[in-house]
Design a protein around this motif. Structure first.
Motif, PDB file in Angstrom:
ATOM      1  N   ARG A  40      19.171  26.595  40.651  1.00 56.63           N
ATOM      2  CA  ARG A  40      19.768  26.177  39.377  1.00 56.63           C
ATOM      3  C   ARG A  40      18.673  25.900  38.339  1.00 56.63           C
ATOM      4  N   THR A  83      25.745  23.233  29.748  1.00 59.12           N
ATOM      5  CA  THR A  83      26.699  23.129  30.861  1.00 59.12           C
ATOM      6  C   THR A  83      25.969  23.146  32.195  1.00 59.12           C
ATOM      7  N   SER A  84      24.968  23.998  32.325  1.00 64.02           N
ATOM      8  CA  SER A  84      24.218  24.096  33.585  1.00 64.02           C
ATOM      9  C   SER A  84      23.461  22.805  33.870  1.00 64.02           C
ATOM     10  N   LYS A  85      22.939  22.178  32.842  1.00 65.41           N
ATOM     11  CA  LYS A  85      22.222  20.907  33.036  1.00 65.41           C
ATOM     12  C   LYS A  85      23.168  19.797  33.435  1.00 65.41           C
ATOM     13  N   LYS A 126      25.791  20.034  35.276  1.00 65.23           N
ATOM     14  CA  LYS A 126      26.277  20.225  36.640  1.00 65.23           C
ATOM     15  C   LYS A 126      25.281  19.773  37.689  1.00 65.23           C
ATOM     16  N   LYS A 127      24.113  19.333  37.292  1.00 67.45           N
ATOM     17  CA  LYS A 127      23.079  18.921  38.260  1.00 67.45           C
ATOM     18  C   LYS A 127      23.536  17.808  39.141  1.00 67.45           C
ATOM     19  N   ILE A 168      18.340  27.678  34.748  1.00 70.66           N
ATOM     20  CA  ILE A 168      18.256  26.924  33.486  1.00 70.66           C
ATOM     21  C   ILE A 168      16.977  27.291  32.741  1.00 70.66           C
TER      22      ILE A 168
END
Length: 120
Positions: free
Chosen positions: A60, A115-117, A119-120, A64
């Motif tokens: 991930r 959004t990816s950050k 979901k961490k 990112i």
């Protein structure tokens, strides 16, 4: 050409890269402008390359990172486009078309990174 699964960011970044390749040809041939044309080509084509790299990211964090680089390159491309229009190398109509495409890419990439950050 093989059929790929629909991926909006890959599709839009690829189509935008094609427009920039054509823009570079135009700037070189018609305006005799080489240095800025090369800069905008490098920053623009890097967007799509990083999006493609992110597709097979190792983690991930790697995903990112690649998408963040694509976002930074899109922002740099926006700068070069502004320079070209204010330097009178681009007419307003062509500038607006490219600039709007670039803004759309920035918006999508920003959303993907944010959004990816989260979901961490």
């Amino acid at each position: 050409m093989e059929q790929e699964e629909k991926n909006i960011i890959k599709d839009k970044s690829f189509k935008f890269a094609l427009k920039i390749v054509k823009l570079r040809q135009y700037l070189n041939k018609e305006k005799r402008e080489f240095s800025i044309a090369d800069q905008v080509l490098r920053s623009r084509t890097s967007i799509g390359a990083n999006v493609c790299e992110a597709e097979y990211a190792q983690s991930r964090a790697d995903f990112i990172s690649k998408m963040s680089i694509a976002l930074k390159e899109a922002n740099e491309t926006r700068y070069w486009l502004k320079l070209l229009v204010f330097g009178e190398y681009l007419d307003e109509k062509l500038f607006k078309s490219l600039f709007n495409d670039c803004k759309e890419l920035i918006s999508i990439l920003h959303s993907i990174v944010k959004t990816s950050k989260e979901k961490k």
